[in-house]
Scaffold this motif. Structure first.
Motif, PDB file in Angstrom:
ATOM      1  N   TYR A   2      -4.772  -7.825  -2.414  1.00 20.72           N
ATOM      2  CA  TYR A   2      -5.245  -7.360  -1.113  1.00 20.72           C
ATOM      3  C   TYR A   2      -4.782  -8.299   0.010  1.00 20.72           C
ATOM      4  O   TYR A   2      -4.616  -7.965   1.310  1.00 20.72           O
ATOM      5  N   ARG A   3      -4.324  -9.518  -0.151  1.00 16.27           N
ATOM      6  CA  ARG A   3      -3.867 -10.407   0.875  1.00 16.27           C
ATOM      7  C   ARG A   3      -2.179 -10.270   1.283  1.00 16.27           C
ATOM      8  O   ARG A   3      -1.828 -10.567   2.088  1.00 16.27           O
TER       9      ARG A   3
ATOM     10  N   ASP B 198       1.407  -8.453   1.702  1.00 11.99           N
ATOM     11  CA  ASP B 198       2.080  -7.277   2.633  1.00 11.99           C
ATOM     12  C   ASP B 198       2.771  -6.561   1.794  1.00 11.99           C
ATOM     13  O   ASP B 198       2.763  -5.131   2.228  1.00 11.99           O
ATOM     14  N   LYS B 199       3.500  -6.919   0.919  1.00 14.72           N
ATOM     15  CA  LYS B 199       4.173  -6.220  -0.069  1.00 14.72           C
ATOM     16  C   LYS B 199       3.961  -6.685  -1.640  1.00 14.72           C
ATOM     17  O   LYS B 199       3.426  -7.744  -1.878  1.00 14.72           O
TER      18      LYS B 199
ATOM     19  N   GLN C 240      -5.495   2.191  -6.099  1.00 15.22           N
ATOM     20  CA  GLN C 240      -6.292   2.182  -4.522  1.00 15.22           C
ATOM     21  C   GLN C 240      -5.385   1.896  -3.448  1.00 15.22           C
ATOM     22  O   GLN C 240      -5.294   2.555  -2.652  1.00 15.22           O
ATOM     23  N   LEU C 241      -4.593   0.839  -3.673  1.00  9.95           N
ATOM     24  CA  LEU C 241      -3.716   0.311  -2.375  1.00  9.95           C
ATOM     25  C   LEU C 241      -2.566   1.336  -2.240  1.00  9.95           C
ATOM     26  O   LEU C 241      -2.237   1.512  -1.337  1.00  9.95           O
TER      27      LEU C 241
ATOM     28  N   GLN D 226      -2.702   4.661  -3.070  1.00  7.07           N
ATOM     29  CA  GLN D 226      -3.097   6.039  -2.862  1.00  7.07           C
ATOM     30  C   GLN D 226      -3.590   5.745  -1.164  1.00  7.07           C
ATOM     31  O   GLN D 226      -3.325   6.738  -0.369  1.00  7.07           O
ATOM     32  N   GLU D 227      -4.026   4.630  -0.700  1.00  2.00           N
ATOM     33  CA  GLU D 227      -4.314   4.430   0.490  1.00  2.00           C
ATOM     34  C   GLU D 227      -3.040   4.046   1.494  1.00  2.00           C
ATOM     35  O   GLU D 227      -3.267   4.077   2.791  1.00  2.00           O
ATOM     36  N   ASN D 228      -1.993   3.975   0.695  1.00  4.66           N
ATOM     37  CA  ASN D 228      -0.827   3.696   1.564  1.00  4.66           C
ATOM     38  C   ASN D 228      -0.997   2.266   2.629  1.00  4.66           C
ATOM     39  O   ASN D 228      -0.553   2.150   3.687  1.00  4.66           O
ATOM     40  N   LYS D 229      -1.805   1.305   2.102  1.00  2.00           N
ATOM     41  CA  LYS D 229      -1.913   0.138   2.733  1.00  2.00           C
ATOM     42  C   LYS D 229      -1.106  -1.035   2.449  1.00  2.00           C
ATOM     43  O   LYS D 229      -0.958  -1.888   3.196  1.00  2.00           O
ATOM     44  N   LYS D 230      -0.444  -0.712   1.183  1.00  2.27           N
ATOM     45  CA  LYS D 230       0.804  -1.970   0.914  1.00  2.27           C
ATOM     46  C   LYS D 230       2.177  -1.160   0.626  1.00  2.27           C
ATOM     47  O   LYS D 230       2.034  -0.174   0.114  1.00  2.27           O
TER      48      LYS D 230
END
Length: 117
Positions: free
Chosen positions: A37-38, A40-41, A68-69, A71-75
């Motif tokens: 979660y912390r 960037d990549k 999750q990360l 699918q949410e395109n957060k990373k």
């Protein structure tokens, strides 16, 4: 920060050294899923059997977080070797399903060389 997922199926030391040599600012050996979660990549390495890698990711708690990360395109998520195969739907080299973050199926190489028959 770049987190290298350490789930027991890759040569983490070599990858960490390579990233440092390439000039990556901060690289961390992600032995705990919450570290992702912390980051960037996220780098998902892998060597070995597809099904065993899926089982290891699930047992160590990385599977749902990666899914999750992704699918949410957060990373930004990269895969190396078996790690790349795991990002797809499935592999001909296993019965388990992959993370299904990229729409592809890994196929076995067909060895057509007469040297290896």
């Amino acid at each position: 920060m770049i987190a290298v997922v350490d789930y027991g199926m890759g040569n983490i030391g070599s990858i960490l050294n390579m990233l440092k040599k390439a000039g990556a600012d901060t690289v961390i050996d992600a032995t705990k899923p919450e570290i992702l979660y912390r980051a960037d990549k996220i780098l998902l390495p892998g060597v070995g059997a597809f099904d065993m890698a899926v089982q290891q990711l699930k047992e160590k708690g990385f599977w749902n977080i990666l899914k999750q990360l992704g699918q949410e395109n957060k990373k930004v998520l990269f895969g190396i070797c078996l790690g790349m195969q795991l990002l797809g739907k499935e592999s001909e080299e296993g019965k388990e399903y992959g993370l299904d973050l990229i729409p592809f199926r890994s196929k076995r190489f067909q060895n057509r060389s007469p040297l290896f028959r």
